[in-house]
Scaffold this active site. Sequence first.
Site, PDB file in Angstrom:
ATOM      1  N   GLY A   1       0.836  -1.213   0.000  1.00 25.20           N
ATOM      2  CA  GLY A   1       0.000   0.000   0.000  1.00 25.20           C
ATOM      3  C   GLY A   1       0.860   1.249   0.000  1.00 25.20           C
ATOM      4  O   GLY A   1       1.941   1.255   0.569  1.00 25.20           O
TER       5      GLY A   1
ATOM      6  N   ARG B   1       0.893  -4.782  -6.256  1.00 28.20           N
ATOM      7  CA  ARG B   1       1.066  -6.088  -5.611  1.00 28.20           C
ATOM      8  C   ARG B   1       1.453  -7.043  -6.743  1.00 28.20           C
ATOM      9  O   ARG B   1       0.901  -6.965  -7.831  1.00 28.20           O
ATOM     10  CB  ARG B   1      -0.227  -6.540  -4.951  1.00 28.20           C
ATOM     11  CG  ARG B   1      -0.849  -5.390  -4.137  1.00 28.20           C
ATOM     12  CD  ARG B   1      -1.186  -5.736  -2.729  1.00 28.20           C
ATOM     13  NE  ARG B   1      -1.870  -4.622  -2.097  1.00 28.20           N
ATOM     14  CZ  ARG B   1      -1.557  -4.097  -0.915  1.00 28.20           C
ATOM     15  NH1 ARG B   1      -0.563  -4.596  -0.217  1.00 28.20           N
ATOM     16  NH2 ARG B   1      -2.228  -3.097  -0.406  1.00 28.20           N
TER      17      ARG B   1
ATOM     18  N   ASP C   1       5.157  -5.712   5.688  1.00 31.34           N
ATOM     19  CA  ASP C   1       5.611  -7.081   5.979  1.00 31.34           C
ATOM     20  C   ASP C   1       5.775  -7.937   4.728  1.00 31.34           C
ATOM     21  O   ASP C   1       6.739  -8.690   4.595  1.00 31.34           O
ATOM     22  CB  ASP C   1       4.569  -7.781   6.871  1.00 31.34           C
ATOM     23  CG  ASP C   1       4.801  -7.453   8.330  1.00 31.34           C
ATOM     24  OD1 ASP C   1       5.875  -6.909   8.645  1.00 31.34           O
ATOM     25  OD2 ASP C   1       3.897  -7.737   9.136  1.00 31.34           O
TER      26      ASP C   1
ATOM     27  N   THR D   1       4.280   1.962   5.664  1.00 30.52           N
ATOM     28  CA  THR D   1       2.877   1.586   5.828  1.00 30.52           C
ATOM     29  C   THR D   1       2.237   2.536   6.827  1.00 30.52           C
ATOM     30  O   THR D   1       2.869   2.874   7.839  1.00 30.52           O
ATOM     31  CB  THR D   1       2.703   0.119   6.289  1.00 30.52           C
ATOM     32  OG1 THR D   1       1.335  -0.082   6.654  1.00 30.52           O
ATOM     33  CG2 THR D   1       3.566  -0.226   7.487  1.00 30.52           C
TER      34      THR D   1
ATOM     35  N   ASP E   1      -0.001   1.833   8.827  1.00 30.40           N
ATOM     36  CA  ASP E   1      -0.502   1.102  10.002  1.00 30.40           C
ATOM     37  C   ASP E   1       0.428   1.105  11.219  1.00 30.40           C
ATOM     38  O   ASP E   1       0.009   0.749  12.315  1.00 30.40           O
ATOM     39  CB  ASP E   1      -0.781  -0.363   9.626  1.00 30.40           C
ATOM     40  CG  ASP E   1      -1.979  -0.481   8.708  1.00 30.40           C
ATOM     41  OD1 ASP E   1      -2.843   0.414   8.769  1.00 30.40           O
ATOM     42  OD2 ASP E   1      -2.057  -1.447   7.929  1.00 30.40           O
TER      43      ASP E   1
ATOM     44  N   ASP F   1       2.569  -0.987  12.088  1.00 32.86           N
ATOM     45  CA  ASP F   1       2.614  -2.296  12.751  1.00 32.86           C
ATOM     46  C   ASP F   1       3.854  -3.092  12.363  1.00 32.86           C
ATOM     47  O   ASP F   1       3.834  -4.319  12.362  1.00 32.86           O
ATOM     48  CB  ASP F   1       1.341  -3.096  12.424  1.00 32.86           C
ATOM     49  CG  ASP F   1       1.143  -3.283  10.936  1.00 32.86           C
ATOM     50  OD1 ASP F   1       1.847  -2.602  10.152  1.00 32.86           O
ATOM     51  OD2 ASP F   1       0.291  -4.087  10.542  1.00 32.86           O
TER      52      ASP F   1
ATOM     53  N   ARG G   1      -6.654  -3.035   9.659  1.00 33.41           N
ATOM     54  CA  ARG G   1      -7.320  -4.345   9.588  1.00 33.41           C
ATOM     55  C   ARG G   1      -6.816  -5.268  10.684  1.00 33.41           C
ATOM     56  O   ARG G   1      -7.544  -6.034  11.267  1.00 33.41           O
ATOM     57  CB  ARG G   1      -7.094  -4.986   8.220  1.00 33.41           C
ATOM     58  CG  ARG G   1      -8.237  -4.719   7.258  1.00 33.41           C
ATOM     59  CD  ARG G   1      -7.933  -5.247   5.912  1.00 33.41           C
ATOM     60  NE  ARG G   1      -6.745  -4.591   5.380  1.00 33.41           N
ATOM     61  CZ  ARG G   1      -6.028  -5.033   4.363  1.00 33.41           C
ATOM     62  NH1 ARG G   1      -6.349  -6.142   3.762  1.00 33.41           N
ATOM     63  NH2 ARG G   1      -4.989  -4.364   3.919  1.00 33.41           N
TER      64      ARG G   1
END
Length: 324
Positions: free
Chosen positions: A11, A72, A103, A126, A128, A130, A172
Amino acid sequence: MKRIAVLSSGGDAPGMNAAIRAVVRTAIYHNIKVYGINKGYEGLIKGDVKQLSKSDVANIIHKGGTILKTARSENFKTKQGRKEAFAFMEAFEIDGLVVIGGDGTYTGAMKLSEEHPIKVVGLPGTIDNDIFGTDYTIGFDTAINTAVEAVDKIRDTADSHSRLFFIEVMGRHSGYIALYTGIGSGSSYIFLPEQENSLEEFTELLEKSNRRNKLFNLVIVAEGNTSGGAQELSKLVKEKLGEDIDIRNAVIGHLQRGGSPTAADRILSSRLGYHAVNALIEGQSNVAIGIVDKKVVYTPFAEAINNKKLPDENMITMAQILAL
Ligand code: ATP
């Protein structure tokens, strides 16, 4: 190190351009040629490449998205795909690769560097936040600033109408965006994917606040929350408390991905891009670069992928206390 390539994958995240700019300018400073690969690993397989000069990365530090595009690639998940990608790099005499992504991107990079003689380093790109091995990822600060700004606007209408709003933010699998948006916007409650959510506890708090005439109007929901997103949750609460309760939902959605990166994201991305090239020059490979406690750290891809970075428990507790 004579020639390196850089790509963005997974992303997009605001700040990727600042990272690309830093990679290009640091490499050229060290007399290393830099190739920009379009559309992530797919471009690496197809040889969709352009040599980048200092001026090619002028005027991009403030832009969201990524000038190299991102995609992707299912092909790259296969050994054959990675072999083709390596063959292209060999033909161009590229001996180092910088990948910017999450990741999945790290997993691809790890396999490529283990299967072929090519040095690969990764940058955490990212929204996120994470990714293990860095305090913050590229794009997270911009995403939470966008989300907080949106919640501030919703607060105006929530206050005026005494409405309860369920506001869904991205995440998510990770509650970082929800937690930081919730704290930053002074929300009443936060639903995180990392926690078993108790609707019972939520409705009790809501009713208690109503009895005290305390404002309880902004609820932040991570999209991957275990009881569902904003829509599902508001339905469950209505079923429990009755149809009279005035609830509205808002999904901030892709707004959180775009926009001009914040100063914090531009600086983080610049630092990471600069250190990525230095790491390749030092001979490092198969590592992700991050900043932990203000220091640059190099985490083997396998370690970065296999460890889960969770939001700080103390911050979750703090958010609950501050909302009471
Ligand atoms: P985001 O966090 O934004 O989703 P990501 O890097 O995790 O970013 P993915 O779509 O999971 O995004 O991965 C990006 C690309 O990395 C994939 O399209 C694929 O080409 C490559 N990739 C992912 N998983 C693997 C894997 N197991 N083996 C090889 N390559 C992979």
